[in-house]
Design a protein around this motif. Structure first.
Motif, PDB file in Angstrom:
ATOM      1  N   ASN A 137      31.107  42.759  39.815  1.00  0.00           N
ATOM      2  CA  ASN A 137      31.022  41.413  40.406  1.00  0.00           C
ATOM      3  C   ASN A 137      32.383  40.961  40.923  1.00  0.00           C
ATOM      4  OD1 ASN A 137      28.308  41.250  39.839  1.00  0.00           O
ATOM      5  ND2 ASN A 137      28.604  40.147  37.920  1.00  0.00           N
ATOM      6  N   VAL A 138      33.436  41.239  40.169  1.00  0.00           N
ATOM      7  CA  VAL A 138      34.787  40.877  40.607  1.00  0.00           C
ATOM      8  C   VAL A 138      35.150  41.643  41.876  1.00  0.00           C
ATOM      9  CG1 VAL A 138      37.237  41.077  39.994  1.00  0.00           C
ATOM     10  CG2 VAL A 138      35.612  40.155  38.341  1.00  0.00           C
ATOM     11  N   GLN A 144      34.376  40.456  49.400  1.00  0.00           N
ATOM     12  CA  GLN A 144      33.886  39.366  50.240  1.00  0.00           C
ATOM     13  C   GLN A 144      35.063  38.530  50.755  1.00  0.00           C
ATOM     14  OE1 GLN A 144      31.116  36.878  48.203  1.00  0.00           O
ATOM     15  NE2 GLN A 144      30.395  35.903  50.069  1.00  0.00           N
ATOM     16  N   LYS A 145      36.042  38.240  49.891  1.00  0.00           N
ATOM     17  CA  LYS A 145      37.217  37.475  50.313  1.00  0.00           C
ATOM     18  C   LYS A 145      38.028  38.260  51.344  1.00  0.00           C
ATOM     19  CE  LYS A 145      37.734  34.669  46.198  1.00  0.00           C
ATOM     20  NZ  LYS A 145      38.546  34.358  45.029  1.00  0.00           N
ATOM     21  N   ILE A 146      38.145  39.573  51.125  1.00  0.00           N
ATOM     22  CA  ILE A 146      38.866  40.410  52.096  1.00  0.00           C
ATOM     23  C   ILE A 146      38.162  40.375  53.441  1.00  0.00           C
ATOM     24  CG2 ILE A 146      39.450  42.817  52.665  1.00  0.00           C
ATOM     25  CD1 ILE A 146      40.048  43.207  49.671  1.00  0.00           C
ATOM     26  N   ASN A 147      36.832  40.492  53.412  1.00  0.00           N
ATOM     27  CA  ASN A 147      36.069  40.423  54.666  1.00  0.00           C
ATOM     28  C   ASN A 147      36.223  39.065  55.345  1.00  0.00           C
ATOM     29  OD1 ASN A 147      35.164  43.057  54.489  1.00  0.00           O
ATOM     30  ND2 ASN A 147      33.284  42.492  53.403  1.00  0.00           N
ATOM     31  N   GLU A 148      36.258  37.980  54.568  1.00  0.00           N
ATOM     32  CA  GLU A 148      36.465  36.657  55.144  1.00  0.00           C
ATOM     33  C   GLU A 148      37.841  36.560  55.793  1.00  0.00           C
ATOM     34  OE1 GLU A 148      35.861  33.779  52.071  1.00  0.00           O
ATOM     35  OE2 GLU A 148      33.696  34.151  51.960  1.00  0.00           O
TER      36      GLU A 148
END
Length: 193
Positions: A137-138, A144-148
């Motif tokens: 999950n981490v 997801q943050k990297i993709n954002e």
């Protein structure tokens, strides 16, 4: 299957002889009590002795094949022999019962220890799987943050490209964007006047 002496199962015979030796003092006490107490003798000594003698005689006649005569009545033991045999049987039964209870207790303890080990390993396994799930999950959240962030960078690059001032040289790009914004400001102020 015979052992070195030609007798089958020599260790079992040795164990049985050991039990007989241990039970001998108890058998002597039971015999003394049976001689003194008529009710004890009739309830605990004579019935097992007579039953044992009856079936022993029948089995001997069958296996030794003594004649073709069917044994219908086995002669009874005299009272002294019956008391001695009955006290030996009672003592051996008591010793074997105690040994069986001890062995059963040890087996139950062993099973309990194995159950506790299994529970501990199952608990450790579930903790490890939970830990791995939390790590997944981490990692998913970080991806997801990297993709954002990559998306924001792409958006800023696209913004610079569409404004016509996108260049490989960042300082030059920043100067051109400043001049483009200055021209846009001048145009907007001219329109206001």
């Amino acid at each position: 299957m015979s052992g070195p002496g030609g007798q089958p199962f020599p260790l079992s015979k040795l164990a049985f002889m050991y039990v007989k030796k241990i039970a001998q003092p108890l058998a002597n006490r039971i015999a003394v009590r049976a001689k003194k107490d008529q009710r004890f003798k009739e309830m605990f000594c004579l019935p097992p002795a007579n039953l044992y003698h009856f079936y022993e005689a029948k089995i001997k006649f069958i296996f030794m094949n003594i004649g073709k005569i069917r044994v219908t009545k086995v002669p009874k033991l005299d009272e002294k022999t019956a008391i001695e045999l009955g006290s030996n049987l009672c003592a051996e039964f008591i010793i074997m019962s105690i040994a069986s209870v001890i062995a059963l207790n040890e087996v139950m303890k062993y099973k309990e220890r194995e159950r506790l080990k299994d529970e501990a390993s199952d608990k450790e396994f579930t903790e490890l799987t939970d830990y791995v799930k939390r790590l997944e999950n981490v990692i998913d959240a970080q991806n997801q943050k990297i993709n954002e962030m990559l998306g924001l960078k792409c958006d800023s690059n696209e913004f610079l490209r569409y404004s016509g001032s996108f260049a490989v040289d960042w300082p030059a790009a920043s100067k051109s964007t400043k001049s483009a914004t200055a021209k846009a400001d001048a145009n907007s102020s001219a329109q206001k006047i």
